[in-house]
Design a protein around this motif. Structure first.
Motif, PDB file in Angstrom:
ATOM      1  N   LYS A 203       0.841  -1.203   0.000  1.00  0.00           N
ATOM      2  CA  LYS A 203       0.000   0.000   0.000  1.00  0.00           C
ATOM      3  C   LYS A 203       0.873   1.248   0.000  1.00  0.00           C
ATOM      4  O   LYS A 203       2.089   1.177   0.088  1.00  0.00           O
ATOM      5  N   GLY A 204       0.217   2.392  -0.079  1.00  0.00           N
ATOM      6  CA  GLY A 204       0.908   3.669   0.046  1.00  0.00           C
ATOM      7  C   GLY A 204       1.756   4.006  -1.165  1.00  0.00           C
ATOM      8  O   GLY A 204       1.436   3.657  -2.307  1.00  0.00           O
ATOM      9  N   LEU A 205       2.886   4.692  -0.918  1.00  0.00           N
ATOM     10  CA  LEU A 205       3.772   5.115  -1.999  1.00  0.00           C
ATOM     11  C   LEU A 205       4.344   3.918  -2.751  1.00  0.00           C
ATOM     12  O   LEU A 205       4.479   3.962  -3.984  1.00  0.00           O
ATOM     13  N   ALA A 206       4.688   2.843  -2.038  1.00  0.00           N
ATOM     14  CA  ALA A 206       5.253   1.664  -2.692  1.00  0.00           C
ATOM     15  C   ALA A 206       4.275   1.078  -3.708  1.00  0.00           C
ATOM     16  O   ALA A 206       4.661   0.698  -4.822  1.00  0.00           O
ATOM     17  N   MET A 207       2.996   1.030  -3.353  1.00  0.00           N
ATOM     18  CA  MET A 207       1.993   0.531  -4.278  1.00  0.00           C
ATOM     19  C   MET A 207       1.771   1.524  -5.404  1.00  0.00           C
ATOM     20  O   MET A 207       1.533   1.140  -6.561  1.00  0.00           O
ATOM     21  N   GLY A 208       1.847   2.815  -5.090  1.00  0.00           N
ATOM     22  CA  GLY A 208       1.730   3.834  -6.127  1.00  0.00           C
ATOM     23  C   GLY A 208       2.845   3.712  -7.154  1.00  0.00           C
ATOM     24  O   GLY A 208       2.609   3.815  -8.362  1.00  0.00           O
ATOM     25  N   ILE A 209       4.071   3.491  -6.678  1.00  0.00           N
ATOM     26  CA  ILE A 209       5.205   3.278  -7.577  1.00  0.00           C
ATOM     27  C   ILE A 209       4.961   2.053  -8.450  1.00  0.00           C
ATOM     28  O   ILE A 209       5.161   2.087  -9.673  1.00  0.00           O
ATOM     29  N   SER A 210       4.513   0.967  -7.836  1.00  0.00           N
ATOM     30  CA  SER A 210       4.271  -0.271  -8.579  1.00  0.00           C
ATOM     31  C   SER A 210       3.191  -0.077  -9.635  1.00  0.00           C
ATOM     32  O   SER A 210       3.293  -0.600 -10.756  1.00  0.00           O
ATOM     33  N   THR A 211       2.166   0.684  -9.292  1.00  0.00           N
ATOM     34  CA  THR A 211       1.055   0.912 -10.211  1.00  0.00           C
ATOM     35  C   THR A 211       1.484   1.749 -11.409  1.00  0.00           C
ATOM     36  O   THR A 211       1.217   1.393 -12.560  1.00  0.00           O
ATOM     37  N   ILE A 212       2.135   2.871 -11.141  1.00  0.00           N
ATOM     38  CA  ILE A 212       2.571   3.747 -12.231  1.00  0.00           C
ATOM     39  C   ILE A 212       3.647   3.074 -13.074  1.00  0.00           C
ATOM     40  O   ILE A 212       3.687   3.230 -14.301  1.00  0.00           O
ATOM     41  N   ALA A 213       4.521   2.291 -12.433  1.00  0.00           N
ATOM     42  CA  ALA A 213       5.548   1.559 -13.177  1.00  0.00           C
ATOM     43  C   ALA A 213       4.909   0.550 -14.130  1.00  0.00           C
ATOM     44  O   ALA A 213       5.386   0.351 -15.255  1.00  0.00           O
ATOM     45  N   SER A 214       3.847  -0.095 -13.685  1.00  0.00           N
ATOM     46  CA  SER A 214       3.153  -1.057 -14.542  1.00  0.00           C
ATOM     47  C   SER A 214       2.536  -0.364 -15.751  1.00  0.00           C
ATOM     48  O   SER A 214       2.564  -0.894 -16.867  1.00  0.00           O
ATOM     49  N   PHE A 215       1.996   0.844 -15.526  1.00  0.00           N
ATOM     50  CA  PHE A 215       1.408   1.605 -16.629  1.00  0.00           C
ATOM     51  C   PHE A 215       2.487   2.150 -17.562  1.00  0.00           C
ATOM     52  O   PHE A 215       2.458   1.919 -18.775  1.00  0.00           O
ATOM     53  N   GLY A 216       3.452   2.877 -17.007  1.00  0.00           N
ATOM     54  CA  GLY A 216       4.491   3.466 -17.839  1.00  0.00           C
ATOM     55  C   GLY A 216       5.338   2.427 -18.532  1.00  0.00           C
ATOM     56  O   GLY A 216       5.719   2.585 -19.706  1.00  0.00           O
ATOM     57  N   GLY A 217       5.643   1.335 -17.830  1.00  0.00           N
ATOM     58  CA  GLY A 217       6.458   0.283 -18.423  1.00  0.00           C
ATOM     59  C   GLY A 217       5.779  -0.415 -19.585  1.00  0.00           C
ATOM     60  O   GLY A 217       6.455  -1.051 -20.405  1.00  0.00           O
ATOM     61  N   ALA A 218       4.453  -0.310 -19.672  1.00  0.00           N
ATOM     62  CA  ALA A 218       3.752  -0.909 -20.803  1.00  0.00           C
ATOM     63  C   ALA A 218       4.218  -0.286 -22.115  1.00  0.00           C
ATOM     64  O   ALA A 218       4.308  -0.964 -23.148  1.00  0.00           O
ATOM     65  N   PHE A 219       4.527   1.006 -22.081  1.00  0.00           N
ATOM     66  CA  PHE A 219       5.007   1.679 -23.286  1.00  0.00           C
ATOM     67  C   PHE A 219       6.417   1.209 -23.626  1.00  0.00           C
ATOM     68  O   PHE A 219       6.786   1.140 -24.812  1.00  0.00           O
ATOM     69  N   ALA A 220       7.211   0.896 -22.598  1.00  0.00           N
ATOM     70  CA  ALA A 220       8.541   0.333 -22.846  1.00  0.00           C
ATOM     71  C   ALA A 220       8.426  -1.007 -23.560  1.00  0.00           C
ATOM     72  O   ALA A 220       9.179  -1.304 -24.499  1.00  0.00           O
ATOM     73  N   THR A 284      -3.308  -4.170  -7.660  1.00  0.00           N
ATOM     74  CA  THR A 284      -3.712  -3.465  -8.883  1.00  0.00           C
ATOM     75  C   THR A 284      -2.504  -3.039  -9.716  1.00  0.00           C
ATOM     76  O   THR A 284      -2.554  -2.047 -10.434  1.00  0.00           O
ATOM     77  N   ALA A 285      -1.392  -3.787  -9.606  1.00  0.00           N
ATOM     78  CA  ALA A 285      -0.182  -3.469 -10.364  1.00  0.00           C
ATOM     79  C   ALA A 285      -0.239  -4.125 -11.734  1.00  0.00           C
ATOM     80  O   ALA A 285       0.260  -5.226 -11.948  1.00  0.00           O
ATOM     81  N   SER A 286      -0.880  -3.456 -12.670  1.00  0.00           N
ATOM     82  CA  SER A 286      -1.022  -3.929 -14.037  1.00  0.00           C
ATOM     83  C   SER A 286      -1.322  -2.699 -14.894  1.00  0.00           C
ATOM     84  O   SER A 286      -1.782  -1.677 -14.358  1.00  0.00           O
ATOM     85  N   PRO A 287      -1.063  -2.743 -16.211  1.00  0.00           N
ATOM     86  CA  PRO A 287      -1.195  -1.530 -17.020  1.00  0.00           C
ATOM     87  C   PRO A 287      -2.551  -0.831 -16.937  1.00  0.00           C
ATOM     88  O   PRO A 287      -2.614   0.377 -16.703  1.00  0.00           O
ATOM     89  N   ILE A 288      -3.648  -1.567 -17.133  1.00  0.00           N
ATOM     90  CA  ILE A 288      -4.961  -0.917 -17.135  1.00  0.00           C
ATOM     91  C   ILE A 288      -5.361  -0.446 -15.740  1.00  0.00           C
ATOM     92  O   ILE A 288      -5.767   0.717 -15.565  1.00  0.00           O
ATOM     93  N   PRO A 289      -5.255  -1.276 -14.671  1.00  0.00           N
ATOM     94  CA  PRO A 289      -5.498  -0.745 -13.320  1.00  0.00           C
ATOM     95  C   PRO A 289      -4.551   0.403 -12.979  1.00  0.00           C
ATOM     96  O   PRO A 289      -4.927   1.324 -12.260  1.00  0.00           O
ATOM     97  N   GLY A 290      -3.323   0.360 -13.521  1.00  0.00           N
ATOM     98  CA  GLY A 290      -2.375   1.435 -13.274  1.00  0.00           C
ATOM     99  C   GLY A 290      -2.816   2.750 -13.861  1.00  0.00           C
ATOM    100  O   GLY A 290      -2.440   3.826 -13.369  1.00  0.00           O
ATOM    101  N   LEU A 291      -3.619   2.697 -14.910  1.00  0.00           N
ATOM    102  CA  LEU A 291      -4.168   3.896 -15.514  1.00  0.00           C
ATOM    103  C   LEU A 291      -5.316   4.476 -14.689  1.00  0.00           C
ATOM    104  O   LEU A 291      -5.506   5.698 -14.641  1.00  0.00           O
ATOM    105  N   ILE A 292      -6.046   3.613 -14.008  1.00  0.00           N
ATOM    106  CA  ILE A 292      -7.302   4.031 -13.374  1.00  0.00           C
ATOM    107  C   ILE A 292      -7.179   4.268 -11.873  1.00  0.00           C
ATOM    108  O   ILE A 292      -7.614   5.306 -11.353  1.00  0.00           O
ATOM    109  N   THR A 293      -6.604   3.319 -11.147  1.00  0.00           N
ATOM    110  CA  THR A 293      -6.662   3.380  -9.677  1.00  0.00           C
ATOM    111  C   THR A 293      -5.967   4.585  -9.044  1.00  0.00           C
ATOM    112  O   THR A 293      -6.383   4.995  -7.955  1.00  0.00           O
TER     113      THR A 293
END
Length: 332
Positions: A203-220, A284-293
């Motif tokens: 949870k918290g910042l660590a989960m936020g990092i994981s979520t955004i990384a999953s979204f941004g990394g999809a473009f990689a 919720t660490a995955s590209p689409i949840p990373g876009l929404i949550t």
């Protein structure tokens, strides 16, 4: 620094256990798939409807939907894990319905045990009698197992999640890059970042990092597939939306994909750390949840800035990673 080393070491340790269980335990990979689905069915729904629809927009009904979904994580885990392993739906729901007020991890263990034994009822016991015996035996067994493992789960896996969260708070940029990179590799591997983050209740910042990384990394991943000619346009779209759909390509070219995944996820994780993106919806660490949550736990204006930056960071990581792969191939 000690907290960072401890957090990353514990994460790697969990990954090792995760790998062993997924690929060596009977039906382990199917069980982990069920856990990831349970995280989507409960935590993602809770994030969207409780925090966005209920708290942010103010629609009481949607808030109640989210609260209800989030409170049934143990039930969903036991049912979906058992179903993924081949148990009949009736047995799976019998196991899940017995887990009122228990979390997703005890539910996962209970579902795994039921998934192993439920097929025996269909093979050894006459039809009709098997369902009755299942109701009599599986329900108490499921709750007994879940209650038995709950203290162990709370003292081990949850504490690991807390250490990682603490390390992310104390050293956000270092953990932003390392955690973001590692999570995106997991997201693009046969292992599931959704299941992992649900397992350690991140949870918290660590989960936020994981979520955004999953979204941004999809473009990689998309850039790597395009520049290294890994599949067609459909494969590129597929790996960006859900990497597991392209597991057959990724596992055949691990260096080509994982180098871009790590860099893209790491750069996107730095963006998340800089802006302090939090996420209290584990799993919720995955590209689409990373876009929404992220919208559920952060100001929309901040998220609307972070998402495009994370996408650009992922593209940058994809270009650098693919160039490294091309250089290595040319040298060979």
């Amino acid at each position: 620094m000690f907290t960072i080393v401890k957090g990353i070491s514990l994460l790697i340790f969990v990954l090792a256990l995760f790998y062993i269980f997924s690929f060596k335990a009977p039906k382990g990979n199917k069980a982990m798939s069920g856990l990831a689905n349970a995280a989507v069915a409960t935590f993602l729904v809770e994030a969207l409807h409780r925090y966005i629809g209920g708290n942010f927009i103010g629609i009481k009904f949607l808030g109640e939907v989210g609260i209800s979904s989030g409170s049934l994580s143990g039930t969903a885990a036991a049912s979906l894990v058992a179903i993924s392993m081949g148990a009949g739906p009736v047995y799976a729901l019998i196991a899940g319905a017995a887990l009122l007020n228990l979390g997703i991890l005890p539910g996962f263990v209970a579902g795994y045990i039921v998934g192993l034994i439920a097929p025996i009822f269909d093979k050894k016991i006459p039809h009709g009698v098997n369902v009755v015996l299942g109701a009599i035996l599986i329900a108490p067994l499921s709750r007994f197992v879940a209650l038995g493992v709950e203290p162990i789960v709370e003292s081990t896996l949850l504490s690991i999640g807390e250490v990682i969260a603490l390390a992310s708070t104390q050293s956000p940029y270092i953990m932003g890059f390392l955690l973001g990179g590692i999570m995106k590799i997991i997201c693009a591997s046969p292992l599931s970042s959704m299941a992992l983050t649900a397992m350690i209740q991140l949870k918290g910042l660590a989960m936020g990092i994981s979520t955004i990384a999953s979204f941004g990394g999809a473009f990689a991943n998309g850039v790597a597939f395009k520049r290294l000619k890994l599949g067609n346009k459909g494969n590129i779209i597929g790996v960006m939306m859900e990497p597991l759909t392209q597991a057959h390509i990724i596992t055949s070219h691990p260096l080509s994909v994982y180098s871009s995944s790590f860099l893209g996820g790491g750069f996107a994780g730095l963006i998340a750390a800089h802006f302090g993106i939090i996420n209290n919806a584990p799993g919720t660490a995955s590209p689409i949840p990373g876009l929404i949550t992220p919208f559920a736990f952060n100001s929309p204006s901040k998220v609307l800035i972070v998402l495009p930056l994370a996408a650009l960071a992922g593209i940058l990581g994809g270009f650098i990673g693919s160039n490294i792969v091309k250089y290595i191939k040319n040298k060979k």
